[in-house]
Design a protein around this motif. Structure first.
Motif, mmCIF file in Angstrom:
data_model
loop_
_atom_site.group_PDB
_atom_site.id
_atom_site.type_symbol
_atom_site.label_atom_id
_atom_site.label_comp_id
_atom_site.label_asym_id
_atom_site.label_seq_id
_atom_site.Cartn_x
_atom_site.Cartn_y
_atom_site.Cartn_z
ATOM 1 N N SER A 35 -3.727 2.862 -4.000
ATOM 2 C CA SER A 35 -2.471 2.959 -3.512
ATOM 3 C C SER A 35 -1.792 1.546 -3.427
ATOM 4 N N ILE B 8 -8.289 -0.034 -4.831
ATOM 5 C CA ILE B 8 -7.589 0.951 -3.871
ATOM 6 C C ILE B 8 -6.481 1.265 -4.578
ATOM 7 N N LYS C 205 4.210 0.857 2.066
ATOM 8 C CA LYS C 205 4.252 0.123 3.154
ATOM 9 C C LYS C 205 4.117 -1.174 2.538
ATOM 10 N N PRO D 119 -3.146 -13.127 13.277
ATOM 11 C CA PRO D 119 -3.785 -12.049 14.018
ATOM 12 C C PRO D 119 -4.136 -10.861 13.156
ATOM 13 N N SER D 120 -4.998 -10.134 13.760
ATOM 14 C CA SER D 120 -5.731 -8.991 12.572
ATOM 15 C C SER D 120 -4.401 -8.103 12.081
ATOM 16 N N GLY D 121 -4.707 -7.461 11.086
ATOM 17 C CA GLY D 121 -3.584 -6.602 10.518
ATOM 18 C C GLY D 121 -2.299 -7.400 9.907
ATOM 19 N N CYS D 122 -2.615 -8.815 9.791
ATOM 20 C CA CYS D 122 -1.244 -9.598 9.247
ATOM 21 C C CYS D 122 -1.656 -9.728 7.782
ATOM 22 N N GLY D 123 -2.525 -9.045 7.241
ATOM 23 C CA GLY D 123 -2.674 -9.284 5.622
ATOM 24 C C GLY D 123 -3.587 -10.333 4.947
ATOM 25 N N LYS D 124 -4.343 -10.803 5.825
ATOM 26 C CA LYS D 124 -5.246 -12.059 5.147
ATOM 27 C C LYS D 124 -6.227 -11.351 4.239
ATOM 28 N N SER D 125 -6.793 -10.212 4.727
ATOM 29 C CA SER D 125 -7.842 -9.619 3.618
ATOM 30 C C SER D 125 -7.072 -9.222 2.582
ATOM 31 N N THR D 126 -5.950 -8.680 2.742
ATOM 32 C CA THR D 126 -5.144 -7.895 1.490
ATOM 33 C C THR D 126 -5.022 -9.039 0.690
ATOM 34 N N TYR E 100 0.762 -1.203 0.093
ATOM 35 C CA TYR E 100 0.004 -0.094 0.050
ATOM 36 C C TYR E 100 0.852 1.155 -0.132
HETATM 37 N N1 LIG Z 1 -6.568 0.437 2.023
HETATM 38 C C1 LIG Z 1 -5.617 0.362 2.798
HETATM 39 N N2 LIG Z 1 -4.500 1.157 2.571
HETATM 40 C C2 LIG Z 1 -3.459 1.142 3.260
HETATM 41 N N3 LIG Z 1 -2.990 0.178 4.195
HETATM 42 C C3 LIG Z 1 -4.035 -0.741 4.307
HETATM 43 C C4 LIG Z 1 -5.126 -0.667 3.586
HETATM 44 N N4 LIG Z 1 -5.902 -1.977 3.984
HETATM 45 C C5 LIG Z 1 -4.991 -2.614 4.921
HETATM 46 N N5 LIG Z 1 -3.792 -2.024 4.897
HETATM 47 C C6 LIG Z 1 -2.956 -2.404 5.894
HETATM 48 O O1 LIG Z 1 -2.507 -3.537 5.644
HETATM 49 C C7 LIG Z 1 -2.071 -4.292 6.631
HETATM 50 C C8 LIG Z 1 -3.061 -5.624 6.451
HETATM 51 O O2 LIG Z 1 -4.325 -5.325 6.696
HETATM 52 P P1 LIG Z 1 -5.480 -6.395 6.191
HETATM 53 O O3 LIG Z 1 -5.214 -7.236 4.975
HETATM 54 O O4 LIG Z 1 -6.624 -5.736 6.345
HETATM 55 O O5 LIG Z 1 -5.315 -7.438 7.537
HETATM 56 P P2 LIG Z 1 -6.146 -8.453 8.254
HETATM 57 O O6 LIG Z 1 -7.195 -8.866 7.334
HETATM 58 O O7 LIG Z 1 -5.406 -9.687 8.286
HETATM 59 O O8 LIG Z 1 -6.649 -8.058 9.345
HETATM 60 C C9 LIG Z 1 -2.574 -3.600 7.794
HETATM 61 O O9 LIG Z 1 -1.243 -2.988 8.261
HETATM 62 C C10 LIG Z 1 -3.356 -2.662 7.258
HETATM 63 O O10 LIG Z 1 -3.186 -1.314 7.905
#
Ligand SMILES: Nc1ncnc2c1ncn2[C@@H]1O[C@H](COP(=O)(O)OP(=O)(O)O)[C@@H](O)[C@H]1O
Ligand SMILES: [Mg+2]
Lengths: 263, 461
Positions: free
Chosen positions: A70, A68, A28, A49-56, A25
């Protein structure tokens, strides 16, 4: 270091294969060098754990990250050997083949019927009203919702309960006859009974579609999946058959996470 | 004493009261630090200051209203007034001349008969000014001492000051409401008078508008005040031609701004568009009358339409449409932006393209808000005056040809009120009846629109 555990992993054809995928992103980095095969016959769970990038990572599998500005994806992601990020790839076709269900149920503010008919209409899957009716009935039946809504297909999808809305969204995804269904924490907004129904539904869909489910509930991963990948800080740490990961984790971080020491 | 000086004195005394109250409160709080004070010293200061300033100003306003009456009474009682003529008009002229000289507004009297009255006026004004000042000061001092004496450590100064502030706020908001109400009452009153001359049926359904301010008011006027051509002109210009311009352009700009524009472009384009709404409509009026109308006439003549008028409904409607674009686009923009992002994601994840998503999901979901915006825009357009006064004509014309001249309700209101007719004449009174109809229609439109918007907001919260 990634631990991929081949014991108890019968050889199956990989529906999707990612190789050294990085997602950024802006500057980052959210996903660091993830390589994984998504089998066509099974349910694969992503935990961590949450924030580890699963959704990404999940969103990069049907290029929803494109929405998105960025976000940037490196490495290769293949669907049946075809690189989905190659130039000239038809994103519309890709998303018809790789459907998605979101964390919060998001039915369109249209009738139940139109919610399901939406995808078939834009992809031109139905010739005439009868064919469309048949798709709607088949999708709702597969999503276990037909009996509950068959008498009120004209009512707004947003008037259903949360669990019904989520099953409507699953039915909506099924309606375009996808090969892969991605689910991002589909039960996190639902109560336990609705959650149990969705899990039951996932069980029934197993084998027909390749399913990838992100979940923060380890019990859920254990119940519905046959493959589990543990993510931590943007990396895939350990991957293997679900029972191996849960009963006999090798990596220290996996152990800590599933025994609840952090997360 | 001039109002400016009075205000100054009130502020000065208020400041003194504020300082005194504050000092007293600080003192008793220092004296007993064991107890927590009920209010901070500042509030004690404000309490005293309000008690000094408000009664003083209230008295001043009252006195200024009373003083001319008192002065006049004392002048009439003087010897010089005995020689005044009985005839009202001359009497009033002499009195006002003398008063002007006495207050210094005029250098000398025009009529020598007024001269003896100057001195009594001067005396009376001086006397009542002094009396007023003494009374004002006494009131200020009494209020100051009384409020000052009430201050003590347990005195709830803060609640009282806040109550005063709240009262001021309530009064401020009542002013607008009461004014609207007053206008409405006077409109109704004049409208009823108009309907004494012309029956409402003739007015609302007659098709010929041809008022003659010079005619005898007693003659039967029924067939002169058929307002249908005006209503038609208003709808044709404001709700049809203007909307044909404003709806597509406003919607398209809203779609571009919410869905396609780069955030940096949006950051300056959206305010720029909204600034358009603040351009005085007389500027658009010039544009319509001097540029657009002649252009349309020339184009029409060049394609062989000989009778094209230079005051066409088309010119006024087009320019009004441009004026209305920001109203449509900003409401549409807000409504589209209010549709949750998850709808858009859901649609894109189904494989819909961005334009399919906009057409099939976002716009239908935002439709109530968009429709409400259009209704507000229409009510704005039909009440708009300057553009049509400058670019449309005053000739009532029941026609569907946009190149012909037409007139609107607002144009006729202006024409009837600025005409030569007296205020008892139905021609002038018709302006009030027209205004009343306009008021009702825009009120209903706005009411419905606001209801729709409210429903829409609730659906997505
Ligand atoms: N749209 C976005 N723009 C910038 N950073 C993002 C965005 N979405 C997620 N992030 C960052 O990417 C990392 C992974 O997020 P995410 O994939 O949502 O994690 P999870 O689903 O595992 O909780 C996090 O640090 C989050 O802050
Ligand atoms: Mg997530």
């Amino acid at each position: 270091m990634v631990t991929v555990r081949h014991e108890n992993l019968p050889a199956t054809d990989a529906k999707m294969r990612t190789t050294d995928v990085n997602v950024y992103y802006g500057d980052k980095q959210a996903i660091d060098s993830v390589s994984i095969d998504i089998p066509s016959q099974y349910v694969t769970a992503f935990i961590g754990p949450s924030g580890c990038g699963k959704s990404t990572f999940l969103r990069s599998l049907n290029r929803m990250n494109d929405t998105i500005p960025s976000a940037r994806v490196e490495g290769t992601i293949e669907l049946e050997g075809d690189d989905i990020y190659r130039s000239g790839m038809d994103v519309v076709q890709l998303r018809a083949r790789v459907g998605m269900v979101f964390q919060k149920p998001n039915p369109f503010p249209k009738s139940i019927y139109d919610n399901i008919a939406y995808g078939p209409k834009i992809h031109g899957l139905a010739e005439g009203k009868d064919a469309l009716d048949a798709i709607v009935e088949k999708s709702l039946t597969r999503a276990g919702l037909w009996n509950e809504v068959k008498d009120r297909l004209d009512e707004s999808g947003t008037a259903l309960s949360g669990g019904q809305q989520q099953r409507l969204c699953i039915a909506r995804a099924i309606a375009v006859d996808p090969e892969v269904i991605l689910m991002d924490e589909p039960c996190s907004a639902l109560d336990p009974i609705a959650t149990a129904k969705i899990e039951e539904l996932i069980d029934e869909l197993t084998g027909r579609y390749a399913i990838v489910i992100v979940t923060h509930s380890m019990q859920q991963a254990a119940r519905v999946s046959q493959r589990t990948a543990f993510f931590h800080l943007g990396k895939m740490v350990e991957y293997g058959a679900t029972e191996d990961i849960f009963t006999n984790p090798i990596e220290e971080r996996t152990k800590d996470y599933i025994t609840g020491r952090y997360g | 004493m001039s109002p400016a000086l009075l205000l100054f004195v009130a502020l000065g005394l208020g400041l003194v009261g504020w300082l005194a109250g504050r000092a007293k409160a600080s003192a008793f709080q220092r004296a007993d630090t064991s107890k927590r004070p009920v209010a901070r010293p500042n509030y004690h200061g404000w309490y005293v200051a309000l008690w000094v300033g408000v009664p003083l100003l209230a008295f001043a306003v009252l006195w200024m209203a009373l003083m001319p009456m008192l002065v006049m009474q004392s002048v009439l009682a003087s010897d010089a007034a005995a020689s005044l003529p009985e005839f009202g008009f001359m009497r009033d002229t002499l009195l006002s001349e003398a008063r002007s000289v006495a207050t210094g507004a005029a250098p000398a009297v025009f009529d020598a008969a007024a001269r003896p009255l100057i001195e009594p006026f001067r005396d009376a004004i001086q006397r009542y000014t002094v009396i007023g000042m003494v009374l004002a000061m006494s009131i200020a001092v009494i209020c100051a001492l009384w409020s000052y004496s009430r201050l003590n450590p347990t005195f709830t100064a803060r609640t009282r000051v806040e109550r005063a502030v709240m009262a001021a706020l309530v009064i401020a908001s009542l002013v607008a409401i009461l004014t609207t109400f007053g206008i409405l009452v006077s409109l109704i009153f004049e409208t009823i008078r108009f309907f004494g001359f012309v029956s409402p049926i003739d007015f609302l359904f007659g098709t010929s508008w041809n008022p003659d301010p010079m005619s005898s008011p007693d003659a039967d006027q029924g067939d002169r005040y058929g307002a249908i051509p005006l209503f038609w002109g208003t709808i044709y210009i404001g709700a049809i031609i203007a909307m044909i311009v404003a709806i597509p352009l406003g919607l398209m700009s809203a779609i571009y701004l919410t869905q396609y524009a780069d955030p940096r472009v949006r950051a300056w384009l959206k305010p720029a568009l909204e600034v358009l709404a603040g351009v005085p409509t007389v500027v658009y009026g010039y544009f319509a009358a001097l540029t657009v109308a002649p252009f349309i006439r020339d184009v029409a003549r060049s394609v062989g339409i000989e009778n094209a008028s230079s005051e066409s409904a088309l010119a006024a409607g087009l320019v009004m449409g441009v004026m209305i674009i920001p109203f449509v686009s900003s409401m549409a923009d807000d409504s589209i932006a209010a549709v949750p992002g998850s709808m858009r994601d859901g649609s894109l994840a189904m494989g819909a393209t961005q334009s399919e998503t906009i057409k099939r999901v976002l716009i239908p979901a935002a439709l109530p808000g968009i429709v409400a915006g259009i209704m507000l825009a229409i009510s704005r357009a039909i009440g708009e005056t300057m553009i049509v006064v400058m670019a449309a004509s005053t000739a009532a014309n029941l026609s569907g040809n946009p190149l012909e001249s037409m007139t609107t309700v607002t144009v006729q209101i202006v024409a009837m009120l600025t005409g030569e007719g007296s205020f008892d004449h139905p021609a002038t009174l018709s302006a009030f009846a027209l205004g009343f109809v306009l008021f009702l229609v825009t009120l209903v439109l706005n009411f419905i629109a606001l209801r729709v918007v409210k429903r829409f907001r609730e659906a997505y919260e």
